[in-house]
Design a protein around this motif. Structure first.
Motif, PDB file in Angstrom:
ATOM      1  N   PRO A 179      83.344 -17.099  50.720  1.00 57.76           N
ATOM      2  CA  PRO A 179      83.279 -17.201  52.200  1.00 57.76           C
ATOM      3  C   PRO A 179      82.528 -16.052  52.821  1.00 57.76           C
ATOM      4  CG  PRO A 179      85.450 -17.788  51.397  1.00 57.76           C
ATOM      5  CD  PRO A 179      84.712 -17.288  50.216  1.00 57.76           C
ATOM      6  N   ASP A 180      82.695 -14.857  52.300  1.00 64.65           N
ATOM      7  CA  ASP A 180      81.956 -13.707  52.846  1.00 64.65           C
ATOM      8  C   ASP A 180      80.461 -13.887  52.692  1.00 64.65           C
ATOM      9  OD1 ASP A 180      84.319 -12.522  53.569  1.00 64.65           O
ATOM     10  OD2 ASP A 180      84.470 -11.337  51.704  1.00 64.65           O
ATOM     11  N   LEU A 181      80.049 -14.430  51.519  1.00 60.57           N
ATOM     12  CA  LEU A 181      78.625 -14.640  51.299  1.00 60.57           C
ATOM     13  C   LEU A 181      78.075 -15.680  52.264  1.00 60.57           C
ATOM     14  CD1 LEU A 181      76.102 -14.049  49.613  1.00 60.57           C
ATOM     15  CD2 LEU A 181      76.844 -15.824  48.013  1.00 60.57           C
ATOM     16  N   ILE A 182      78.875 -16.730  52.538  1.00 63.58           N
ATOM     17  CA  ILE A 182      78.445 -17.755  53.488  1.00 63.58           C
ATOM     18  C   ILE A 182      78.290 -17.161  54.885  1.00 63.58           C
ATOM     19  CG2 ILE A 182      79.121 -19.900  54.609  1.00 63.58           C
ATOM     20  CD1 ILE A 182      80.476 -20.673  51.960  1.00 63.58           C
ATOM     21  N   ASN A 183      79.265 -16.345  55.314  1.00 67.47           N
ATOM     22  CA  ASN A 183      79.184 -15.690  56.625  1.00 67.47           C
ATOM     23  C   ASN A 183      77.961 -14.800  56.726  1.00 67.47           C
ATOM     24  OD1 ASN A 183      81.514 -16.967  57.525  1.00 67.47           O
ATOM     25  ND2 ASN A 183      82.852 -15.301  56.801  1.00 67.47           N
ATOM     26  N   LEU A 184      77.687 -14.084  55.644  1.00 63.03           N
ATOM     27  CA  LEU A 184      76.535 -13.186  55.641  1.00 63.03           C
ATOM     28  C   LEU A 184      75.236 -13.966  55.794  1.00 63.03           C
ATOM     29  CD1 LEU A 184      75.400 -10.344  55.338  1.00 63.03           C
ATOM     30  CD2 LEU A 184      75.461 -10.654  52.844  1.00 63.03           C
ATOM     31  N   LYS A 185      75.141 -15.103  55.094  1.00 62.53           N
ATOM     32  CA  LYS A 185      73.935 -15.916  55.206  1.00 62.53           C
ATOM     33  C   LYS A 185      73.770 -16.453  56.632  1.00 62.53           C
ATOM     34  CE  LYS A 185      72.322 -15.788  51.019  1.00 62.53           C
ATOM     35  NZ  LYS A 185      70.984 -15.198  50.757  1.00 62.53           N
ATOM     36  N   GLN A 186      74.909 -16.852  57.267  1.00 62.10           N
ATOM     37  CA  GLN A 186      74.840 -17.343  58.645  1.00 62.10           C
ATOM     38  C   GLN A 186      74.346 -16.254  59.593  1.00 62.10           C
ATOM     39  OE1 GLN A 186      78.792 -18.835  59.443  1.00 62.10           O
ATOM     40  NE2 GLN A 186      78.368 -20.843  58.456  1.00 62.10           N
ATOM     41  N   ILE A 187      74.865 -15.048  59.439  1.00 65.53           N
ATOM     42  CA  ILE A 187      74.437 -13.915  60.272  1.00 65.53           C
ATOM     43  C   ILE A 187      72.943 -13.666  60.094  1.00 65.53           C
ATOM     44  CG2 ILE A 187      74.666 -11.438  60.619  1.00 65.53           C
ATOM     45  CD1 ILE A 187      77.643 -11.769  59.881  1.00 65.53           C
TER      46      ILE A 187
END
Length: 281
Positions: free
Chosen positions: A240-248
């Motif tokens: 989930p952290d990696l997904i959030n980072l990609k969204q940012i």
């Protein structure tokens, strides 16, 4: 006056021609006797005395030897390695006609040249060697199929050499080397051999092609497995952290390109930018 006249008459008497002829004949006879009292034996040879047709067992080495003129002669025997060649026609084990050209290097037993010359004579190459080669080649050739005569030539030559050595040893002849120069077969047999070789080459090519295809298939399977494993590992790494980072990261790129104006026409929805996430970053 009469005495003086007589002495002058005697001084003018001619020399007797018969005496000159006699002296000349005597000198010539002596020269002939001297020359016929010696005989030479060439290098690479040995000699035997022959007296009124009878051989003497005394062996003469190379050089000059004395002999009885007009009574004895010296026979020379070649002791060097000599080559004899012969062609032989025979049949193989599978009844294929075979013509064989053979070259044999031989020499005589130096210690037994008296027996050789006394029992066989100087034509031992044609009397003994050539017939023996003919017989043994036919005997050995009949043991092998025609193809084996080609592929096992060294083995065939070795067997011929052994049998020929034993045969000629009875006559004090030594086999130094034997070479099978050529095997000649019928045209039909040569064509069958050529066709067989072509078939073998084609079969070998097909086998190599099959191996190559199998190897390439295995390589592709291995490569596909590696790619699947890599994809599986990548999926395990997504959090989930990696997904959030990609969204940012996507939103940041969108802000960099935004000029601060909202679109005047929209499809009913306004793009959403998460400012709180950017502020936290």
């Amino acid at each position: 006056m009469e005495v003086i006249h007589a002495s002058k008459k005697n001084s003018n008497k001619p020399i007797n021609a018969n005496k000159i002829v006699a002296w000349g004949a005597g000198i010539f006879l002596v020269v002939i006797l001297v020359f016929n009292s010696f005989a030479s034996v060439e290098y690479g040879h040995l000699g035997l005395y022959k007296t009124f047709g009878k051989l003497n067992d005394d062996i003469l080495s190379p050089g000059i030897h004395m002999k009885m003129p007009f009574i004895q002669t010296v026979i020379q025997i070649n002791t060097q390695i000599t080559k004899v060649e012969t062609d032989t026609s025979a049949s193989s084990k599978d009844l294929q006609p075979v013509s064989t050209h053979v070259a044999v290097n031989y020499s005589v037993n130096k210690a037994a040249i008296f027996n050789l010359m006394n029992n066989i004579g100087g034509s031992f190459d044609t009397v003994i060697i050539s017939p023996a080669i003919q017989e043994i080649i036919k005997e050995v050739t009949a043991k092998y199929p025609a193809e084996d005569l080609i592929t096992k030539r060294d083995l065939v030559a070795g067997e011929v050499s052994d049998l020929l050595s034993k045969r000629l040893a009875r006559y004090d002849l030594v086999i130094n080397d034997i070479n099978i120069v050529n095997f000649k077969f019928s045209d039909s047999f040569n064509q069958s051999i050529e066709a067989k070789q072509v078939a073998q080459q084609q079969a070998l090519k097909a086998e190599n092609d099959l191996k190559r295809i199998e190897i390439e298939a295995k390589q592709k399977i291995s490569q596909a497995g590696a790619e699947a494993e890599s994809l599986r590992l990548k999926r395990l790494e997504i959090t989930p952290d990696l997904i959030n980072l990609k969204q940012i990261e996507i939103q940041e790129k969108a802000l960099e390109k935004w000029d601060g104006k909202l679109p005047t026409v929209t499809g009913g929805a306004m793009p959403f930018i998460d400012f709180s996430s950017l502020a936290k970053k």
